[in-house]
Each structure stands twice: as structure tokens, then as C-alpha cells.
Design a protein around this motif. Structure first.
Motif, PDB file in Angstrom:
ATOM      1  N   UNK A 157     -14.137  -7.494 -12.431  1.00  0.00           N
ATOM      2  CA  UNK A 157     -13.905  -6.439 -13.085  1.00  0.00           C
ATOM      3  C   UNK A 157     -12.895  -5.627 -12.382  1.00  0.00           C
ATOM      4  N   UNK A 158     -13.089  -5.626 -11.139  1.00  0.00           N
ATOM      5  CA  UNK A 158     -12.067  -5.034 -10.070  1.00  0.00           C
ATOM      6  C   UNK A 158     -10.719  -5.047 -10.514  1.00  0.00           C
ATOM      7  N   UNK A 159     -10.351  -5.967 -11.238  1.00  0.00           N
ATOM      8  CA  UNK A 159      -8.871  -6.130 -11.631  1.00  0.00           C
ATOM      9  C   UNK A 159      -8.340  -5.065 -12.411  1.00  0.00           C
ATOM     10  N   UNK A 160      -9.339  -4.248 -13.152  1.00  0.00           N
ATOM     11  CA  UNK A 160      -9.292  -3.093 -14.176  1.00  0.00           C
ATOM     12  C   UNK A 160      -8.519  -1.992 -13.205  1.00  0.00           C
ATOM     13  N   UNK A 161      -9.366  -1.892 -12.082  1.00  0.00           N
ATOM     14  CA  UNK A 161      -9.074  -0.647 -11.180  1.00  0.00           C
ATOM     15  C   UNK A 161      -8.115  -0.895 -10.115  1.00  0.00           C
ATOM     16  N   UNK A 162      -7.636  -2.110  -9.920  1.00  0.00           N
ATOM     17  CA  UNK A 162      -6.879  -2.381  -8.713  1.00  0.00           C
ATOM     18  C   UNK A 162      -5.383  -2.086  -8.584  1.00  0.00           C
ATOM     19  N   UNK A 163      -4.959  -1.409  -7.626  1.00  0.00           N
ATOM     20  CA  UNK A 163      -3.480  -1.059  -7.519  1.00  0.00           C
ATOM     21  C   UNK A 163      -2.746  -2.345  -7.363  1.00  0.00           C
ATOM     22  N   UNK A 164      -3.427  -3.203  -6.457  1.00  0.00           N
ATOM     23  CA  UNK A 164      -2.934  -4.454  -5.860  1.00  0.00           C
ATOM     24  C   UNK A 164      -2.430  -5.167  -7.077  1.00  0.00           C
TER      25      UNK A 164
END
Length: 260
Positions: free
Chosen positions: A108-115
Motif C-alpha cells: 500500500x506504500x505505493x499510494x503515498x510514495x513520492x518515488x
């Protein structure tokens, strides 16, 4: 830049001085000419945010044969957009890389990631794009060494056409903490969420307002499900998840249309 060599555009969310970015540039420089346009300061957690107000400062950090490095005072997506408007306006990059991020961007970190925001922006603009992230454990030094050969091979495969990404698809690649077993493994995004996300600090002495800091605990909702990025990483593999930028729920959409 040598137009006979491929051109790779690199950005990140850790900032232009980040170790992961520097190592990425060194690792792939034998394969392509490189243009870097990265945030002047850390922009973690910015997702696909853009600066709707204010002015972006843009500067050249360094130029040498086959490598140009620039920075801007904006988000990762700002940097990618600005690159297309300025340093890449006369030549479309053959590939966009974002990273190597300090910390996981799996699940789910893909949702928040600036990368991943930067990688998604490249994908929106028709550039084969990859987000790269290195997992680490709190209290232990981060080590990018094990993942670098896999990065180089993946970049070579994307540049020579061995891997051809469909339109509207980018890659989210994460490397485990420590040695890698089984190489790069194609998988799906695990279901997960963050819980206990805030810590109470107290009340501001002047205003009396309550204050909190963002933290949290990451919870994988299917830790034993094989074929997910979290499972691969937990077993020492490097995960590679293909992502659609079209977020339409196609199965549900078809169901609703068929119910008419």
C-alpha cells in the motif's frame, strides 16, 4: 549528450544529494547517458503532489560527458514535469528511473510514495518508468549493494527491448534488507494498511492546540500469501510489481454494466 546512446531520466523523493540516487547513476552510467532532475530537499510521502502555487527554483548541479544533474525546489512530480519542459524538451528519454529510495515502497506504500509518484508521472507521459526502493531495518545501516546488479540488468533489458512495458504500465521494484535470494521476482501488490498512525505529543504552550506526529505501524493483511511483494521480500527476494495507471475497477465495472 551522445544521441547514439540511450537517454535515461532519473528523479527521486530523497533529494538530489541522496546516496541511493548517486549509486543508481554510477551503476547504469555504462548503459546510457543520464539526466537527473531531483528535488533540492527530501520530499518523501508526496505521492503525485504538484506545487500549484509559488515559484520553483531550478539549478544545474553538475555537467560532464554523459551526465547532467539538476535540482528543483518542488515535489518529485514537479521535477519530472519540469524535466520534460526544460532539459528533455528536445529529446524524449528512453527510460525513467525513480530512486533508489531509502526504505520500502511495497504494497500500500505505493499510494503515498513520492518515488512512485515520479515513476507514475513518467508512465503518464509515455516513458517506460520504474520506481526503485531499498528496504532496511530500523537501527541498522541501509545497504544498496545487493540490489545494484539487478537494477543494471533490468535497465539493460528495458533499453534493449527484452522487457517491453505496455502503455500505461510502470514497475514498482523493491529490494529486501540483506542478500537477495531468487533474483527479481514478478508478483502482485499485497493487501496491507497502516495502523496506530499518530503519536500524541501534547498541547502547544502558546496556542493550547493538541499536537501529533505521524508514525504508525505497517500491517500486511495476507503475510502468508505467496506471489505478493510482501511475501517475496520476507523471503529474501526482490519484488517487481507492474502497476496500471488506469485505476478503473474493471471487474466491478463489467459486473455493473451486465446488471443493467
Amino acid at each position: 549528450m551522445d544521441k547514439q546512446r540511450p537517454l535515461v531520466l532519473i528523479s527521486n523523493d530523497d533529494g538530489v544529494r541522496a546516496e541511493g540516487l548517486d549509486l543508481l547513476v554510477k551503476e547504469i552510467s555504462p548503459l546510457a547517458d543520464i539526466i537527473v532532475l531531483a528535488p533540492e530537499v527530501q520530499q518523501s510521502g508526496m505521492s503525485s503532489a504538484v506545487s500549484c502555487e509559488g515559484v520553483l527554483d531550478f539549478r544545474c548541479v553538475r555537467k560532464e560527458k554523459g551526465l547532467e544533474i539538476y535540482s528543483a525546489t518542488g515535489t518529485p512530480v514537479d521535477c519530472v514535469k519540469l524535466a520534460f519542459y526544460t532539459v528533455c524538451k528536445d529529446r524524449k528519454p528512453d527510460l525513467l528511473l525513480s530512486g533508489i529510495n531509502k526504505g520500502s515502497n511495497s504494497s500500500i506504500n505505493v499510494v503515498y510514495s513520492g518515488t512512485m509518484g515520479a515513476a507514475i508521472e513518467g508512465c503518464i507521459n509515455g516513458i517506460p518508468s520504474v520506481g526503485l526502493s531499498q528496504c532496511f531495518r530500523m537501527g541498522e545501516p541501509i545497504c544498496y549493494t545487493y540490489g545494484l546488479p539487478l537494477v543494471k540488468q533490468l535497465v539493460a533489458d528495458l533499453l534493449n527491448g527484452t522487457i517491453s512495458l505496455p502503455d500505461g504500465v510502470c514497475l514498482n521494484v523493491n529490494f529486501p534488507h540483506g542478500p537477495i535470494e531468487g533474483g527479481l521476482q514478478w508478483c502482485r501488490q499485497a493487501r496491507s494498511k497502516w495502523v496506530k498512525e499518530f503519536d500524541y505529543v501534547g498541547k502547544d504552550a502558546q496556542s493550547g492546540n493538541e499536537q501529533y506526529t505521524l508514525g504508525g505501524e505497517f500491517v500486511c493483511l495476507e503475510p502468508d500469501a505467496e506471489g505478493t511483494d510482501e511475501y517475496v521480500l520476507a523471503h529474501g527476494g526482490a519484488s517487481c510489481v507492474p502497476l496500471n495507471i488506469d485505476m478503473t475497477a474493471q471487474t466491478f465495472l463489467s459486473k455493473m454494466k451486465n446488471n443493467k
